[in-house]
Design an enzyme around this catalytic site. Structure first.
Site, PDB file in Angstrom:
ATOM      1  N   HIS A  86     -10.637 -33.077  -2.152  1.00 34.17           N
ATOM      2  CA  HIS A  86     -10.085 -31.725  -2.338  1.00 34.17           C
ATOM      3  C   HIS A  86      -9.975 -31.384  -3.824  1.00 34.17           C
ATOM      4  O   HIS A  86      -9.037 -30.711  -4.259  1.00 34.17           O
ATOM      5  CB  HIS A  86      -8.706 -31.577  -1.691  1.00 34.17           C
ATOM      6  CG  HIS A  86      -8.717 -31.711  -0.202  1.00 34.17           C
ATOM      7  ND1 HIS A  86      -8.773 -30.629   0.641  1.00 34.17           N
ATOM      8  CD2 HIS A  86      -8.689 -32.793   0.609  1.00 34.17           C
ATOM      9  CE1 HIS A  86      -8.771 -31.048   1.903  1.00 34.17           C
ATOM     10  NE2 HIS A  86      -8.728 -32.351   1.906  1.00 34.17           N
ATOM     11  N   ASN A 159      -5.657 -28.248   7.087  1.00 36.20           N
ATOM     12  CA  ASN A 159      -7.056 -27.878   6.911  1.00 36.20           C
ATOM     13  C   ASN A 159      -7.359 -26.621   7.724  1.00 36.20           C
ATOM     14  O   ASN A 159      -6.535 -26.181   8.519  1.00 36.20           O
ATOM     15  CB  ASN A 159      -7.976 -29.008   7.407  1.00 36.20           C
ATOM     16  CG  ASN A 159      -8.133 -30.141   6.392  1.00 36.20           C
ATOM     17  OD1 ASN A 159      -7.843 -29.974   5.206  1.00 36.20           O
ATOM     18  ND2 ASN A 159      -8.597 -31.273   6.850  1.00 36.20           N
ATOM     19  N   TYR A 373      -0.334 -39.719  -0.405  1.00 37.08           N
ATOM     20  CA  TYR A 373      -0.103 -38.547  -1.270  1.00 37.08           C
ATOM     21  C   TYR A 373       0.871 -38.860  -2.397  1.00 37.08           C
ATOM     22  O   TYR A 373       0.694 -38.412  -3.532  1.00 37.08           O
ATOM     23  CB  TYR A 373       0.356 -37.342  -0.436  1.00 37.08           C
ATOM     24  CG  TYR A 373      -0.766 -36.809   0.437  1.00 37.08           C
ATOM     25  CD1 TYR A 373      -1.211 -37.531   1.539  1.00 37.08           C
ATOM     26  CD2 TYR A 373      -1.416 -35.627   0.155  1.00 37.08           C
ATOM     27  CE1 TYR A 373      -2.255 -37.087   2.332  1.00 37.08           C
ATOM     28  CE2 TYR A 373      -2.463 -35.161   0.940  1.00 37.08           C
ATOM     29  CZ  TYR A 373      -2.875 -35.899   2.029  1.00 37.08           C
ATOM     30  OH  TYR A 373      -3.907 -35.467   2.807  1.00 37.08           O
TER      31      TYR A 373
END
Ligand code: HDE
Length: 704
Positions: A86, A159, A373
């Site tokens: 991304h 998404n 993350y």
């Protein structure tokens, strides 16, 4: 109506400081009254930003030139590592407005009060391409939302496709290695059309459902404003009494869904690699704020136990027809960041950022993400204090004893940096509270053992892939077939192509046959071994198709009008009026960038010179030209492509009669979607437009 866009610089003031010339002829702009003074980072005023400090006019540069060293040192460190996935993205600020209290299912503060507005930051992205890649890669789009709630930041990192390639986070590095550039040659970037991707996919049958989506037009959206978003995993909502309800999150675009066609995507990438960025920027800057509704699919354990698939399996979705959406609020994006780097590049989303009233499920993909993350931000943003960066900081009060580290901005005040402590209410610092986040006390499976296995309930890899394919219109099915043929044609090793066809045989024999024919396979392989046979009793789900859900209006769409000197002023005015009435944006393309003089002497400014404004940049086009204009344009390749592409991309085309020779020159057979503009036909042209494309033409042009 021509809306302002980033090419509209007419009113910009470029020189608002006194311009002087230095002794060497260099330009010097001295701060006049009211103009800020240039300083070093420490605030020391700078007198000369043109020349480094030298020993003698032509001598060596002195090491003591702190301003020069600081300037270059800072420049050297401007980049931070791009996201490992991304990397290419674009963000905007806005708000989420809650429609009604959801206290019946969650105690999450953001869902308690009707009409409450919560600030958000949203970042859209592609997955595989590097930071500088083009917007219209065939790819999944990230749709990450950071809600700055009164009880902390909630990140819904989703998404535009409701399922994922893999079921277990341990396969993510393999998936992404396979999808990104091949390591020896470092190409192709932003493309899955290469051996490594399809090799991996062909050996991972669980990815087949997602592959149907990425080969569909969902993977080449017209813009961020025109795509859906999904939280993908099953999450939990938890009410004040501790009762849990499963939830899946859906974003529905107000403008409806829209995609481009593949041949168009390829050309947009050349004409405007920033097509999606520019679209969002222009929309927000001109006050056309994009909007989505948040819909929840809510279900309980009983539904989960009775559902055909495992709700913890991220390669499966729950059809909307089975669990309809409860619409609970709207997301509006109304402000671009002041600075791309500070906000869009430094924003740090984390699936782990949830708030009281929302909780995880045991989806193994989600559990893996919760580690990834947090970890990735440390590397990317360079230390543990990335929550001190304004875009990442909560907008509600916060207090804790975490301290120090690189770039610490908000250390605790006072003597106490630990707890428990006996310093009393005033000096002792923050304390736990009963209202704090509590994990839902989900009972563990009876007699659960530590095992490295996939549950059997995850084993059906083809049934929903088939359901998705069969839920598409014929046009959409053809696009999926063509995308598969295109991608596999770029794969060098024949065995991989054959292996994919063997999987397609488990999805739909017709699709497999067409792809095999498109690849020139002489014989069909045997179907791939399937852990579970494909079900053929899953009902068609219309919600899965783009074309079965046409847009509610033409709002946000663009009409490109190709004008030349002497073009009929009335016809152009009629197009402008109808476009404005339909909420469309008009942009003018002309032989010269300054503009054209219409038949009545009116001057119209152009947004594009014909070479830089191909028809792929517009949803529909009108060609309003004079006879002389036709002669001029007939000699320009860009003008011929403008018309040929609009036709091949099955767009609606309006034209003034003078444009007819251009169609003839291109060998174009005019059809029902090519409309000659007269006072009578203008309105009916716009009435037909919500279909956006004239799909009946597609089999004749075979452009994709
Ligand atoms: Fe991500 N993903 N992801 N992902 N993802 C990242 O985090 C990861 C997955 C998604 O605009 C990374 O900050 C793992 C699913 C978006 O900044 C990283 C797995 C979904 C974004 C990461 C997944 C997503 C990311 C890279 C498998 C949809 C961009 C930089 C278990 C529900 C966020 C970063 C933004 C970014 C890991 C799978 C969406 C490395 C391990 C499924 C929208 O942490």
């Amino acid at each position: 109506m021509v809306t302002p866009n980033d090419t509209d610089l007419a009113s910009a003031t470029f020189v608002d400081v006194d311009v002087l010339q230095g002794s060497g002829g260099e330009t010097r702009q001295q701060a006049a009254d009211g103009v800020p003074q240039l300083t070093t980072q420490s605030g020391t005023p700078v007198s000369d930003d043109q020349n480094s400090l030298k020993v003698g006019a032509r001598g060596p540069v002195a090491l003591e030139d702190h301003h020069m060293r600081e300037k270059i040192f800072h420049f050297d460190h401007e980049r931070i590592p791009e996201r490992v996935v991304h990397a290419r993205g674009y963000g905007a600020h806005g708000f989420f407005e809650t429609y009604e209290s959801l206290a019946d299912v969650t105690s999450a503060d953001i869902f308690q009060r009707a009409g409450e507005k919560t600030p958000v930051f949203v970042r859209f992205s592609t997955v595989a391409g590097n930071k500088g890649s083009a917007d219209l890669a065939r790819d999944v789009r990230g749709f990450a939302v950071k809600f700055y709630t009164q009880q902390g930041n909630w990140d819904l990192v989703g998404n535009n496709i409701p399922v994922f390639f893999i079921q277990d986070a341990i396969k993510f590095p393999d998936l992404i290695h396979a999808a990104k550039q091949e390591p020896d040659r470092d190409f192709p970037q932003a493309q899955t059309a290469h051996d490594n991707f399809w090799d991996f996919i062909s050996l991972m049958p669980e990815s087949m459902h997602m592959v149907m989506w990425t080969m569909s037009d969902r993977a080449i959206p017209r813009g961020f404003r025109f795509m859906e978003g999904f939280g993908v995993h099953t999450f939990r909502l938890v009410d004040a009494a501790g009762k849990s309800t499963f939830v899946k999150f859906h974003w529905k675009p107000k403008l409806g869904m829209q995609s481009v066609v593949w041949n168009e995507a390829v050309k947009i990438n050349g004409a405007d690699p920033d097509f999606h960025r520019r679209d969002l920027w222009n929309a927000i800057q001109s006050g056309n704020f994009p909007e989505w509704e948040l819909g929840l699919q809510l279900f309980d354990e009983d539904f989960a136990n009775s559902f055909d698939f495992d709700v913890l399996d991220a390669t499966k979705l729950i059809p909307e027809e089975l669990v309809p959406l409860r619409m609970v609020g709207r997301l509006v994006l109304d402000r671009m960041p002041d600075n791309f780097f500070a906000e869009t590049e430094q924003v740090a989303f984390q699936t782990g950022n949830i708030v009281p009233g929302i909780d995880f499920s045991n989806d193994p993909l989600l559990q893996g993400r919760n580690f990834s993350y947090l970890d990735t931000q440390l590397k990317r943003l360079g230390g543990p204090n990335f929550t001190h960066i304004p875009v990442n900081a909560p907008k509600c009060p916060f207090a804790h004893f975490q301290q120090d580290g690189h770039m610490a901005m908000t250390n605790p005040k006072g003597r106490v940096n630990f707890e428990p402590n006996s310093y009393g209410a005033e000096d002792g610092g923050p304390r736990e509270s009963a209202a704090g986040f509590k994990s839902f006390p989900e009972p563990a499976e009876d007699g659960a053992q530590k095992l490295r296995i996939r549950p059997e309930s995850f084993a059906d890899h083809y049934s929903q892939a088939r359901q998705f394919y069969l839920s598409q219109t014929e046009t959409e099915q053809t696009h999926i077939k063509n995308a598969l043929v295109f991608e596999l044609s770029r794969v060098e090793r024949p065995a991989i192509r054959v292996r994919i066809v063997s999987h397609l045989l488990n999805i739909d024999k017709g699709l497999a046959g067409k792809v095999a024919a498109g690849l020139g396979l002489k014989d069909l392989p045997a179907p791939a071994m399937a852990a579970k046979p494909t079900r053929d009793d899953l009902p068609v789900s219309d919600a899965l198709s783009i074309l079965k859900n046409p847009p509610p209006s033409l709002e946000g769409r663009k009409i490109g009008v190709l004008l030349t000197d002497g073009a009929n002023a009335e016809t152009f005015a009629a197009v402008q009026t109808n476009a404005a009435a339909n909420g469309m944006v008009v942009e003018v393309i002309a032989p010269m960038i300054d503009g054209v003089e219409l038949s009545d002497g009116t001057w119209v400014e152009a947004q594009y010179k014909i070479d830089g404004g191909p028809s792929v940049l517009f949803d529909t086009v009108a060609i309003i030209i004079s006879d002389q204009g036709a002669t001029l344009l007939s000699k320009k390749a860009a003008a011929r492509d403008f018309i040929a592409d609009a036709y091949a991309h099955v767009k609606f085309i309006a034209y003034s009669p003078e444009a007819l020779p251009l169609f003839e020159k291109n060998g174009i057979d005019l059809d029902a979607a090519c409309v000659e503009l007269t006072a009578e036909t203008v309105a009916s042209f716009f009435e037909a437009l919500p279909a956006l494309r004239y799909w009946a033409r597609e089999p004749l042009v075979n452009a994709f």
